[in-house]
Motif scaffolding. Structure first.
Motif, PDB file in Angstrom:
ATOM      1  N   PRO A   1     -23.503 -88.030  -4.415  1.00 56.22           N
ATOM      2  CA  PRO A   1     -24.632 -88.960  -4.543  1.00 56.22           C
ATOM      3  C   PRO A   1     -24.898 -89.753  -3.275  1.00 56.22           C
ATOM      4  O   PRO A   1     -25.911 -90.435  -3.163  1.00 56.22           O
ATOM      5  N   ARG A   2     -23.950 -89.699  -2.321  1.00 55.87           N
ATOM      6  CA  ARG A   2     -24.039 -90.491  -1.089  1.00 55.87           C
ATOM      7  C   ARG A   2     -24.138 -91.987  -1.411  1.00 55.87           C
ATOM      8  O   ARG A   2     -24.918 -92.720  -0.801  1.00 55.87           O
ATOM      9  N   MET A   3     -23.311 -92.387  -2.345  1.00 57.41           N
ATOM     10  CA  MET A   3     -23.201 -93.788  -2.733  1.00 57.41           C
ATOM     11  C   MET A   3     -21.746 -94.073  -3.098  1.00 57.41           C
ATOM     12  O   MET A   3     -21.054 -93.190  -3.605  1.00 57.41           O
ATOM     13  N   GLY A   4     -21.316 -95.298  -2.840  1.00 61.88           N
ATOM     14  CA  GLY A   4     -19.960 -95.675  -3.200  1.00 61.88           C
ATOM     15  C   GLY A   4     -19.415 -96.732  -2.268  1.00 61.88           C
ATOM     16  O   GLY A   4     -20.126 -97.249  -1.403  1.00 61.88           O
ATOM     17  N   HIS A   5     -18.137 -97.039  -2.443  1.00 61.50           N
ATOM     18  CA  HIS A   5     -17.479 -98.096  -1.677  1.00 61.50           C
ATOM     19  C   HIS A   5     -16.123 -97.574  -1.201  1.00 61.50           C
ATOM     20  O   HIS A   5     -15.070 -98.033  -1.655  1.00 61.50           O
ATOM     21  N   ILE A   6     -16.164 -96.657  -0.258  1.00 64.00           N
ATOM     22  CA  ILE A   6     -14.968 -95.910   0.124  1.00 64.00           C
ATOM     23  C   ILE A   6     -13.885 -96.791   0.724  1.00 64.00           C
ATOM     24  O   ILE A   6     -12.693 -96.550   0.515  1.00 64.00           O
ATOM     25  N   GLY A   7     -14.260 -97.817   1.468  1.00 62.93           N
ATOM     26  CA  GLY A   7     -13.243 -98.684   2.078  1.00 62.93           C
ATOM     27  C   GLY A   7     -12.351 -99.335   1.049  1.00 62.93           C
ATOM     28  O   GLY A   7     -11.120 -99.269   1.132  1.00 62.93           O
ATOM     29  N   GLY A   8     -12.953 -99.962   0.044  1.00 61.21           N
ATOM     30  CA  GLY A   8     -12.190-100.601  -1.028  1.00 61.21           C
ATOM     31  C   GLY A   8     -11.525 -99.598  -1.945  1.00 61.21           C
ATOM     32  O   GLY A   8     -10.433 -99.854  -2.470  1.00 61.21           O
ATOM     33  N   ASP A   9     -12.165 -98.440  -2.151  1.00 61.98           N
ATOM     34  CA  ASP A   9     -11.540 -97.379  -2.943  1.00 61.98           C
ATOM     35  C   ASP A   9     -10.201 -96.984  -2.335  1.00 61.98           C
ATOM     36  O   ASP A   9      -9.198 -96.834  -3.041  1.00 61.98           O
ATOM     37  N   PHE A  10     -10.189 -96.818  -1.017  1.00 57.61           N
ATOM     38  CA  PHE A  10      -8.969 -96.379  -0.345  1.00 57.61           C
ATOM     39  C   PHE A  10      -7.909 -97.479  -0.301  1.00 57.61           C
ATOM     40  O   PHE A  10      -6.717 -97.193  -0.365  1.00 57.61           O
ATOM     41  N   SER A  11      -8.323 -98.733  -0.177  1.00 61.88           N
ATOM     42  CA  SER A  11      -7.322 -99.802  -0.110  1.00 61.88           C
ATOM     43  C   SER A  11      -6.619 -99.991  -1.449  1.00 61.88           C
ATOM     44  O   SER A  11      -5.450-100.369  -1.499  1.00 61.88           O
ATOM     45  N   VAL A  12      -7.310 -99.706  -2.540  1.00 58.90           N
ATOM     46  CA  VAL A  12      -6.749 -99.952  -3.866  1.00 58.90           C
ATOM     47  C   VAL A  12      -6.065 -98.722  -4.466  1.00 58.90           C
ATOM     48  O   VAL A  12      -5.401 -98.812  -5.493  1.00 58.90           O
ATOM     49  N   THR A  13      -6.185 -97.573  -3.812  1.00 59.88           N
ATOM     50  CA  THR A  13      -5.689 -96.321  -4.388  1.00 59.88           C
ATOM     51  C   THR A  13      -4.206 -96.372  -4.742  1.00 59.88           C
ATOM     52  O   THR A  13      -3.807 -95.980  -5.858  1.00 59.88           O
TER      53      THR A  13
ATOM     54  N   ARG B   1      -5.468-107.283  -1.105  1.00 60.27           N
ATOM     55  CA  ARG B   1      -5.644-108.184   0.038  1.00 60.27           C
ATOM     56  C   ARG B   1      -5.909-107.387   1.321  1.00 60.27           C
ATOM     57  O   ARG B   1      -5.055-107.289   2.208  1.00 60.27           O
ATOM     58  N   ASN B   2      -7.110-106.814   1.427  1.00 58.86           N
ATOM     59  CA  ASN B   2      -7.447-106.073   2.644  1.00 58.86           C
ATOM     60  C   ASN B   2      -8.153-106.931   3.692  1.00 58.86           C
ATOM     61  O   ASN B   2      -8.442-106.475   4.789  1.00 58.86           O
ATOM     62  N   ARG B   3      -8.468-108.180   3.319  1.00 58.14           N
ATOM     63  CA  ARG B   3      -9.023-109.180   4.240  1.00 58.14           C
ATOM     64  C   ARG B   3     -10.431-108.872   4.742  1.00 58.14           C
ATOM     65  O   ARG B   3     -10.900-109.502   5.693  1.00 58.14           O
ATOM     66  N   LEU B   4     -11.107-107.931   4.104  1.00 52.08           N
ATOM     67  CA  LEU B   4     -12.489-107.643   4.459  1.00 52.08           C
ATOM     68  C   LEU B   4     -13.338-107.638   3.199  1.00 52.08           C
ATOM     69  O   LEU B   4     -12.899-107.183   2.140  1.00 52.08           O
TER      70      LEU B   4
ATOM     71  N   LEU C   1       4.404-112.725  -5.924  1.00 51.72           N
ATOM     72  CA  LEU C   1       5.162-111.751  -5.150  1.00 51.72           C
ATOM     73  C   LEU C   1       4.206-111.126  -4.142  1.00 51.72           C
ATOM     74  O   LEU C   1       3.090-110.740  -4.503  1.00 51.72           O
ATOM     75  N   GLU C   2       4.634-111.028  -2.896  1.00 48.26           N
ATOM     76  CA  GLU C   2       3.784-110.462  -1.854  1.00 48.26           C
ATOM     77  C   GLU C   2       4.424-109.185  -1.334  1.00 48.26           C
ATOM     78  O   GLU C   2       5.610-109.176  -0.978  1.00 48.26           O
ATOM     79  N   VAL C   3       3.632-108.087  -1.324  1.00 49.84           N
ATOM     80  CA  VAL C   3       4.182-106.783  -0.962  1.00 49.84           C
ATOM     81  C   VAL C   3       3.200-106.014  -0.086  1.00 49.84           C
ATOM     82  O   VAL C   3       2.024-106.368   0.031  1.00 49.84           O
ATOM     83  N   ASP C   4       3.704-104.934   0.491  1.00 49.82           N
ATOM     84  CA  ASP C   4       2.863-103.949   1.166  1.00 49.82           C
ATOM     85  C   ASP C   4       2.171-103.142   0.073  1.00 49.82           C
ATOM     86  O   ASP C   4       2.828-102.437  -0.703  1.00 49.82           O
ATOM     87  N   GLY C   5       0.864-103.240  -0.004  1.00 52.77           N
ATOM     88  CA  GLY C   5       0.122-102.574  -1.072  1.00 52.77           C
ATOM     89  C   GLY C   5      -0.001-101.079  -0.936  1.00 52.77           C
ATOM     90  O   GLY C   5      -0.639-100.422  -1.779  1.00 52.77           O
ATOM     91  N   HIS C   6       0.611-100.498   0.110  1.00 50.56           N
ATOM     92  CA  HIS C   6       0.626 -99.046   0.270  1.00 50.56           C
ATOM     93  C   HIS C   6       2.041 -98.474   0.147  1.00 50.56           C
ATOM     94  O   HIS C   6       2.251 -97.279   0.370  1.00 50.56           O
TER      95      HIS C   6
ATOM     96  N   ASN D   1      -0.837-106.557   0.223  1.00 41.80           N
ATOM     97  CA  ASN D   1      -1.471-106.478   1.538  1.00 41.80           C
ATOM     98  C   ASN D   1      -1.846-105.036   1.836  1.00 41.80           C
ATOM     99  O   ASN D   1      -0.970-104.157   1.880  1.00 41.80           O
ATOM    100  N   THR D   2      -3.134-104.791   2.009  1.00 40.46           N
ATOM    101  CA  THR D   2      -3.634-103.432   2.156  1.00 40.46           C
ATOM    102  C   THR D   2      -4.516-103.301   3.397  1.00 40.46           C
ATOM    103  O   THR D   2      -4.854-104.289   4.058  1.00 40.46           O
ATOM    104  N   ILE D   3      -4.897-102.072   3.675  1.00 37.07           N
ATOM    105  CA  ILE D   3      -5.815-101.760   4.772  1.00 37.07           C
ATOM    106  C   ILE D   3      -7.075-101.171   4.166  1.00 37.07           C
ATOM    107  O   ILE D   3      -7.009-100.147   3.464  1.00 37.07           O
ATOM    108  N   LYS D   4      -8.200-101.778   4.419  1.00 31.56           N
ATOM    109  CA  LYS D   4      -9.456-101.238   3.914  1.00 31.56           C
ATOM    110  C   LYS D   4      -9.697 -99.889   4.583  1.00 31.56           C
ATOM    111  O   LYS D   4      -9.614 -99.766   5.811  1.00 31.56           O
ATOM    112  N   GLY D   5      -9.958 -98.870   3.773  1.00 28.41           N
ATOM    113  CA  GLY D   5     -10.157 -97.532   4.310  1.00 28.41           C
ATOM    114  C   GLY D   5      -8.873 -96.792   4.618  1.00 28.41           C
ATOM    115  O   GLY D   5      -8.889 -95.796   5.350  1.00 28.41           O
TER     116      GLY D   5
END
Length: 283
Positions: free
Chosen positions: A38-50, A189-192, A219-224, A247-251
Motif C-alpha cells: 500500500p506504500r503506507m505505514g510507520h516502519i521506523g516505529g515498527d522496527f523499534s518495537v519488534t 524509548r527510541n527518542r524520536l 526497570l530500564e533495559v536494552d529493548g533489542h 531503550n530502542t533504535i528507531k528503524g
C-alpha cells in the motif's frame, strides 16, 4: 495455539534466545513486505518495537490464538497503534490469522487497518490509534483482573512521544495508587517522534524518576536484547505496577532507516526495499 512457556532469562537456553532473534528478523522482513504494497505505514516505529512484541508473544504471554477470547489469556494492548504492521506481523506468526492476509494491509475494506481494530482482527485486545488511550484501557483490564481474582496479566506498549499525552499520567497515578501489580507498561524509548526528537519536542527525562514518582517499579533495559527483556518481564512481583523503559533504535535493523526521524512514516522505494530485505536477511 497456546503461547510458548515463558522463558526465564536466568535459565533461557541459547537455542530459545536464538529462536526469538530469528522470529524478530522474520517479523521485520514481514513488516517491509507488508507496508510496501500500500506504500503506507510507520516502519521506523515498527522496527523499534519488534523485539518487544516478539519477546512478549513468543516468550512471555499466555494466550490461545484459536480461542482469542479465552478468559485466562494475558491482555496485550499496543497503545502506539500506528505501528500496526508490527503487531499484525506478530499476530500472523502467532496463528491468529493466515500470513497471506498481510498482503491486504490497508487495502479497501481490509480488516488490517492502519490502526488495530478489535472488531476486525483476532488477537487485537483494544482499538488504538489516538495516542494516550492504551494505558487507561490497560489500567481497566488490570482492575478487572483484581476484581475477578484472576491471575492474567496486562501488557501495554507505549511510544515515548505518546507520553506527552496527559491521559497516560492520570492512568499511571491511579495504577500506582491501587498497586496494580498485574500491569506492565513498556515504553518504546527510541527518542524520536513525528518531526523531531522527543527531548526537543517536550522533555521527558528523567523518565524513570517520573514513573517512580507515580508509584511504579521501573526497570530500564536494552529493548533489542531478548534476554534482558525476558528478565524485566519476569522479575519477581514488587507489589506495584511495573514500567519497563526499553531503550530502542528507531528503524532498528536497516542502516539507512536507523535513527532517522523522516522514517517515522516514510516508505522505502523499490531499490530501498531490496536493500532493506538484503540487510535483514544477512543478520
Amino acid at each position: 495455539m497456546t503461547a510458548p512457556a515463558a522463558i526465564s532469562a536466568a535459565t533461557a537456553s541459547q537455542e530459545r534466545l536464538a529462536r526469538l532473534r530469528e522470529l524478530s528478523a522474520e517479523t521485520r522482513i514481514a513488516i517491509v513486505n507488508t507496508i510496501t504494497g500500500p506504500r503506507m505505514g510507520h516502519i521506523g516505529g515498527d522496527f523499534s518495537v519488534t523485539d518487544i512484541l516478539v519477546t512478549l508473544f513468543f516468550g512471555v504471554m499466555r494466550y490461545r490464538a484459536t480461542e482469542p477470547d479465552w478468559d485466562a489469556r494475558d491482555r496485550f494492548i499496543l497503545s502506539k497503534g500506528h505501528c500496526s504492521a508490527a503487531l499484525y506481523s506478530v499476530l500472523a506468526r502467532a496463528g491468529y490469522f493466515e500470513p497471506d492476509l498481510l498482503g491486504r494491509f490497508m487495502a479497501p475494506l481490509s480488516p488490517l487497518n492502519g490502526h488495530p481494530n478489535r472488531r476486525k482482527v483476532r488477537g487485537v485486545e483494544a482499538n488504538t490509534g489516538p495516542l494516550g488511550h492504551g494505558l487507561p484501557i490497560g489500567v481497566g483490564c488490570a482492575t478487572g483482573a483484581r476484581i475477578a481474582g484472576a491471575d492474567w496479566r496486562t501488557y501495554v506498549v507505549l511510544g515515548d512521544g505518546e507520553l506527552q499525552e496527559g491521559s497516560n499520567w492520570e492512568a499511571a497515578m491511579y495504577a500506582g495508587h491501587r498497586g496494580l501489580s498485574s500491569l506492565t507498561a513498556i515504553v518504546d524509548r527510541n527518542r524520536l517522534q513525528q518531526g523531531a526528537g522527543t527531548e526537543a519536542t517536550n522533555t521527558l527525562d528523567p523518565l524513570d524518576a517520573k514513573w517512580r514518582a507515580f508509584g511504579w517499579e521501573v526497570l530500564e533495559v536494552d529493548g533489542h536484547d531478548h534476554a534482558a527483556l525476558l528478565a524485566a518481564f519476569e522479575a519477581p512481583p514488587a507489589g506495584k505496577p511495573r514500567c519497563v523503559i526499553a531503550n530502542t533504535i528507531k528503524g532498528k535493523g536497516v542502516s539507512f532507516i536507523e535513527n532517522r526521524v523522516e522514517w517515522h512514516h516514510k516508505v522505502p522505494s523499490v531499490e530501498q526495499t531490496k536493500q532493506a530485505l538484503a540487510e535483514l536477511a544477512a543478520r
